[in-house]
Motif scaffolding. Structure first.
Motif, mmCIF file in Angstrom:
data_model
loop_
_atom_site.group_PDB
_atom_site.id
_atom_site.type_symbol
_atom_site.label_atom_id
_atom_site.label_comp_id
_atom_site.label_asym_id
_atom_site.label_seq_id
_atom_site.Cartn_x
_atom_site.Cartn_y
_atom_site.Cartn_z
ATOM 1 N N ARG A 178 0.827 -1.198 0.000
ATOM 2 C CA ARG A 178 0.000 0.000 0.000
ATOM 3 C C ARG A 178 0.871 1.262 0.000
ATOM 4 O O ARG A 178 0.591 2.222 -0.727
ATOM 5 N N ARG B 53 1.087 4.347 -2.554
ATOM 6 C CA ARG B 53 0.844 5.705 -2.065
ATOM 7 C C ARG B 53 1.955 6.662 -2.487
ATOM 8 O O ARG B 53 1.690 7.819 -2.841
ATOM 9 N N THR C 188 -5.387 9.062 -2.513
ATOM 10 C CA THR C 188 -5.163 7.778 -1.842
ATOM 11 C C THR C 188 -6.327 6.820 -2.062
ATOM 12 O O THR C 188 -6.138 5.598 -2.070
ATOM 13 N N SER C 189 -7.519 7.352 -2.260
ATOM 14 C CA SER C 189 -8.680 6.487 -2.499
ATOM 15 C C SER C 189 -8.480 5.603 -3.723
ATOM 16 O O SER C 189 -8.985 4.479 -3.784
ATOM 17 N N GLU D 180 -8.132 -3.463 -4.069
ATOM 18 C CA GLU D 180 -9.306 -4.334 -4.147
ATOM 19 C C GLU D 180 -9.426 -4.963 -5.532
ATOM 20 O O GLU D 180 -9.661 -6.166 -5.663
ATOM 21 N N ASP E 100 -6.514 2.425 -2.664
ATOM 22 C CA ASP E 100 -7.345 1.403 -2.030
ATOM 23 C C ASP E 100 -8.258 0.714 -3.042
ATOM 24 O O ASP E 100 -8.505 -0.494 -2.962
ATOM 25 N N GLU E 101 -8.734 1.471 -4.010
ATOM 26 C CA GLU E 101 -9.584 0.899 -5.058
ATOM 27 C C GLU E 101 -8.824 -0.156 -5.854
ATOM 28 O O GLU E 101 -9.349 -1.239 -6.145
ATOM 29 N N PRO F 48 -5.882 -6.803 -1.091
ATOM 30 C CA PRO F 48 -6.091 -5.931 0.073
ATOM 31 C C PRO F 48 -5.565 -6.531 1.363
ATOM 32 O O PRO F 48 -5.077 -5.810 2.235
#
Length: 325
Positions: free
Chosen positions: A101, A105, A115-116, A123, A119-120, A128
């Protein structure tokens, strides 16, 4: 954006591309196009020049001659490269002590991506649970997924992937196939270098095959497969060929005494044989096999492996020595 504009911006064009390392020619006057909304397989034996071609496309190596452009522009002139083309050339370009992650980032922060989005993509690529673990402990398959996530960060129109299925288990390969198909249906341009011919055959729309740095064949999978038919095995080849002629089906006798009927209707072939009282002990669809075609086109000594290459030129961007593949 109009369809014509999107098509123009997403097209990869390789024109007369040549790369020499001293007296060694890694890529030799190579030309082909990669179209948006399609998955193109880039194939060739080890040493054929695939990786060198991809590195020239991405501005990592300067060509000796010719051009490699994305949407009519060279990679080094793109104002927002991460939002235009995403690339995964190797699954090791991350800090082993940094989590997956955090790796994403850092890339996102340097390009102004929220940052969203990180995370998308964690997934979407199915990692994740491993995102907070150090990437140095990832399996090869997990590294491939992380590399794909990094390539997709900027939601690029073009994807360039070098051996993306390496290290994936059968479930992962099936996932990758469906994921790439989904992206192509969104209109993205996808160029995939691979040596897994059976997998490529199930994944791509178009194929570019090179050997010794030169193009040997390019076309759609449908064109390369040729005219489909039915492969029939019988103890009376001449009798079945005659019966098929009566039914207006032409056929060809093969060297192994099998018969190829020029129809995809297996039921028709079986019915003709039954009415003629002829035994059949094999009846299958027939199409050109990509693996057989590949070896037919690239058989013989690979010149690029047989010659001693000159010292590698350093990358235009990283300063590291370029690969001579």
């Amino acid at each position: 954006m109009t369809t014509a504009t999107a098509t123009r911006e997403g097209r990869i064009e390789i024109a007369g591309l040549t790369k020499r390392f001293g007296g060694f020619t890694a890529v030799d006057d190579l030309s082909f196009d990669v179209e948006p909304g399609r998955i193109t397989g880039f194939l060739g034996p080890n040493g054929a020049g695939k990786t060198t071609t991809l590195r020239m496309l991405l501005g990592l190596i300067r060509p000796t001659r010719g051009t490699a452009t994305i949407g009519g522009r060279q990679y080094t002139t793109l104002s927002r490269p991460l939002s235009t083309v995403g690339a995964a050339l190797e699954a090791t370009n991350f800090h082993p002590g940094r989590s997956g992650r955090d790796h994403l980032r850092v890339l996102a922060d340097t390009s102004g991506i929220p940052t969203s989005r990180v995370d998308e993509l964690l997934e979407l690529t199915g990692i994740p649970a491993a995102a907070r673990k150090r990437a140095g402990g990832y399996s090869m398959g997990m590294r491939q997924r992380l590399g794909l996530a990094a390539a997709l960060l900027g939601d690029p129109q073009v994807l360039v992937l070098d051996e993306p299925a390496n290290g994936l288990d059968p479930e992962g390969i099936r996932w990758l196939r469906g994921f790439l198909r989904h992206l192509s249906e969104e209109g993205k341009t996808i160029l995939v270098s691979s040596h897994l011919l059976r997998e490529v055959e199930q994944t791509v729309d178009d194929v570019v095959i090179i050997a010794n740095g030169r193009l040997v064949r390019a076309g759609t999978m449908a064109d390369l497969r040729g005219t489909p038919g039915a492969l029939v095995r019988t103890s009376d080849v001449a009798g079945l060929a005659g019966a098929l002629r009566v039914a207006d089906v032409t056929s060809t006798v093969q060297d192994d005494d099998s018969l190829v009927a020029d129809t995809t209707d297996l039921r028709l072939v079986g019915d003709v044989a039954l009415r003629a009282g002829l035994p059949i002990y094999g009846l299958t669809p027939r199409a050109a096999d990509l693996e057989a075609l590949f070896f037919e086109l690239t058989e013989g000594t690979n010149r690029n492996l047989g010659e001693a290459a000159a010292p590698a030129e350093r990358d235009a961007v990283t300063g590291e020595e370029g690969a001579n593949e």
